[in-house]
Design an enzyme around this catalytic site. Sequence first.
Site, PDB file in Angstrom:
ATOM      1  N   GLN A  22     -26.480  35.450 -23.499  1.00 29.48           N
ATOM      2  CA  GLN A  22     -26.800  34.096 -23.015  1.00 29.48           C
ATOM      3  C   GLN A  22     -28.189  34.098 -22.398  1.00 29.48           C
ATOM      4  O   GLN A  22     -28.693  33.056 -21.998  1.00 29.48           O
ATOM      5  CB  GLN A  22     -25.768  33.663 -21.974  1.00 29.48           C
ATOM      6  CG  GLN A  22     -24.353  33.575 -22.526  1.00 29.48           C
ATOM      7  CD  GLN A  22     -23.338  33.398 -21.405  1.00 29.48           C
ATOM      8  OE1 GLN A  22     -23.170  32.316 -20.877  1.00 29.48           O
ATOM      9  NE2 GLN A  22     -22.667  34.473 -21.042  1.00 29.48           N
ATOM     10  N   HIS A  58     -28.571  31.127 -26.288  1.00 27.80           N
ATOM     11  CA  HIS A  58     -29.221  30.018 -25.572  1.00 27.80           C
ATOM     12  C   HIS A  58     -30.741  29.997 -25.735  1.00 27.80           C
ATOM     13  O   HIS A  58     -31.442  29.404 -24.925  1.00 27.80           O
ATOM     14  CB  HIS A  58     -28.850  30.084 -24.080  1.00 27.80           C
ATOM     15  CG  HIS A  58     -27.387  29.840 -23.832  1.00 27.80           C
ATOM     16  ND1 HIS A  58     -26.735  30.223 -22.698  1.00 27.80           N
ATOM     17  CD2 HIS A  58     -26.450  29.246 -24.618  1.00 27.80           C
ATOM     18  CE1 HIS A  58     -25.451  29.880 -22.788  1.00 27.80           C
ATOM     19  NE2 HIS A  58     -25.251  29.289 -23.951  1.00 27.80           N
ATOM     20  N   SER A  78     -20.906  34.657 -15.443  1.00 24.33           N
ATOM     21  CA  SER A  78     -19.934  33.943 -14.605  1.00 24.33           C
ATOM     22  C   SER A  78     -18.848  33.296 -15.458  1.00 24.33           C
ATOM     23  O   SER A  78     -17.865  32.788 -14.919  1.00 24.33           O
ATOM     24  CB  SER A  78     -20.656  32.863 -13.789  1.00 24.33           C
ATOM     25  OG  SER A  78     -21.299  31.955 -14.661  1.00 24.33           O
ATOM     26  N   MET A 117     -21.995  50.164 -16.505  1.00 28.56           N
ATOM     27  CA  MET A 117     -22.320  50.650 -17.859  1.00 28.56           C
ATOM     28  C   MET A 117     -22.385  52.171 -17.893  1.00 28.56           C
ATOM     29  O   MET A 117     -22.049  52.785 -18.909  1.00 28.56           O
ATOM     30  CB  MET A 117     -23.649  50.059 -18.351  1.00 28.56           C
ATOM     31  CG  MET A 117     -23.538  48.848 -19.250  1.00 28.56           C
ATOM     32  SD  MET A 117     -22.328  48.934 -20.595  1.00 28.56           S
ATOM     33  CE  MET A 117     -22.998  50.232 -21.631  1.00 28.56           C
TER      34      MET A 117
END
Length: 227
Positions: free
Chosen positions: A86, A104, A171, A217
Amino acid sequence: MKNIVILSGAGISAESGIQTFRDTDGLWENHSIKDVATPAGWRKDRTLVLEFYNQRRRQLKDVKPNKAHELVKALEAFYNVQIITQNIDDLHERAGSTNVLHLHGELNKSRSANNAKLIYSQDGDINIGDKAEDDAQLRPHIVWFGEDVPLMSEAEKIVKEADILIVIGTSMQVYPAAGLVREISAECTLVVINPNDTDFDFNGRAVHIKENATKGMTYLYNELATK
Ligand code: NAD
């Protein structure tokens, strides 16, 4: 090789020094979303919108990919890795990742304000009076709130093929992106890396690593790299 799909959001770039947006009371770098990330904001004040994204684009020159971006790239040694981000920054690419789909849009691209298909690479600022080949004003190549997400069906196909879906630093409040998680197969393993809880209902399927992106990660890479 198994397919790993990464769904990343602003949180993966936070440790590189790029602010997220929900963490700062719904403001994006002190601007309201409706002013800088909607078609209405663009109609109201093009200069403000261009300057906002010009600043974001300039900031890219001062930040670097962090360990989370690097470990996502490193997974390519063991898996087919496809990133759906995003984010509008280029930190996944600069970490060397091969397959990055920007749901996006991208700061380093511009497009005609009248034709979403006329897209250009954009290195420096976009100014009032900079025109596309159709003579329309150039605008940032960003999907604003309320606009169609042209790469959504491609993203859905990718998610359906995932053996492992890793959701990092989002989120899960921005749709349709968040809804991609609903596309996973019954066999897919779902992992979420986020230091905070989200309101999103993962239907009990997610393993939540409650850490920031670099630590989360690192843990996950050590689990996945040997398998
Ligand atoms: P968001 O700002 O709504 O949410 C960020 C999430 O990241 C939160 O859930 C937060 O708990 C988590 N987080 C914070 N620090 C973290 C860390 N160190 N490691 C891991 N997670 C961390 O972000 P979103 O869900 O991506 O939605 C925001 C929208 O705004 C996106 O559509 C995006 O295009 C845009 N945005 C992009 C950037 C960028 O390109 N870097 C930055 C800000 C906003």
